[in-house]
Write a protein that holds these residues in place. Structure first.
Motif, short mmCIF file in Angstrom:
data_model
loop_
_atom_site.label_atom_id
_atom_site.label_comp_id
_atom_site.label_asym_id
_atom_site.label_seq_id
_atom_site.Cartn_x
_atom_site.Cartn_y
_atom_site.Cartn_z
N TRP A 115 -0.72 -2.52 -7.94
CA TRP A 115 -1.89 -1.79 -8.41
C TRP A 115 -2.65 -2.61 -9.45
N ALA A 116 -1.94 -3.16 -10.42
CA ALA A 116 -2.58 -3.93 -11.49
C ALA A 116 -3.27 -5.18 -10.92
N GLU A 119 -6.43 -4.11 -9.08
CA GLU A 119 -7.48 -3.72 -10.02
C GLU A 119 -8.11 -4.96 -10.67
N GLN A 120 -7.30 -5.96 -11.00
CA GLN A 120 -7.83 -7.19 -11.57
C GLN A 120 -8.67 -7.94 -10.52
N ARG A 122 -10.32 -6.62 -8.09
CA ARG A 122 -11.51 -5.84 -7.73
C ARG A 122 -12.79 -6.44 -8.33
N GLU A 123 -12.69 -7.00 -9.52
CA GLU A 123 -13.86 -7.60 -10.18
C GLU A 123 -14.46 -8.75 -9.38
N LYS A 131 -10.20 3.48 -2.56
CA LYS A 131 -8.83 3.68 -3.06
C LYS A 131 -8.00 2.48 -2.61
#
Length: 164
Positions: A115-116, A119-120, A122-123, A131
């Motif tokens: 997940w982390a 999320e990193q 995603r930028e 999702k």
């Protein structure tokens, strides 16, 4: 992940008005065209691409050929115009030389680390599902592969790149 081929047609100058219609009819009889966008014909698979190229080559109508990724339904692609296009039928495509699809598999490290990492990442993504979870296919700029790999390594997960 569906890989497609786009072939841009060029209509030779000086041909009679029915010439284009005859060639389109031949293509319709021999090739399974998945989608089109004006003079661009989109097919799935090398066999269909080869049949299309043979017909267009015979009539000296090949302008450009390139690989495409079909963007899955529901995927957010805010930079679509920079990396691809939407066909007249509403399907979205990314050029395969600009966009690199990948996934972080479910078995790649701990869930919190996946997940982390996602999320990193995603930028730096062109497109991804709203999702994100393990196994989600995302698109990165093809020149950002190394960055995506470094982010995955930092979170002790792995990345699986999809190839054409």
């Amino acid at each position: 992940m569906r890989h497609m081929f786009g072939v841009e047609m060029q209509i030779p100058r000086g041909k009679l008005p029915g010439f284009y219609a005859q060639v389109i009819h031949k293509i319709g009889d021999a090739v399974e065209v998945f989608d089109r966008d004006k003079q661009l014909l989109i097919v799935e698979g090398e066999a269909e691409r080869d049949k299309l190229l043979a017909i267009l080559s015979k009539h000296d109508m090949i302008d450009e050929e390139f690989g495409l990724w079909l963007v899955p339904e529901g995927m957010d692609v805010p930079l679509l115009d920079d990396y691809g296009f939407t066909s007249v039928s509403g399907r979205r495509y990314l050029y395969d030389h600009l966009a690199a699809p990948f996934a972080v598999p479910d078995q790649a490290g701990a869930e919190k680390d996946r997940w982390a990492a996602l999320e990193q990442m995603r930028e730096h993504l062109i497109g991804c599902p709203e999702k994100l979870d393990g196994g989600s296919v995302c698109f990165a700029d093809a020149s950002q592969r190394e960055l995506i790999e470094r982010i995955a390594k930092a979170f002790q997960v792995s990345v699986e790149w999809h190839s054409a």
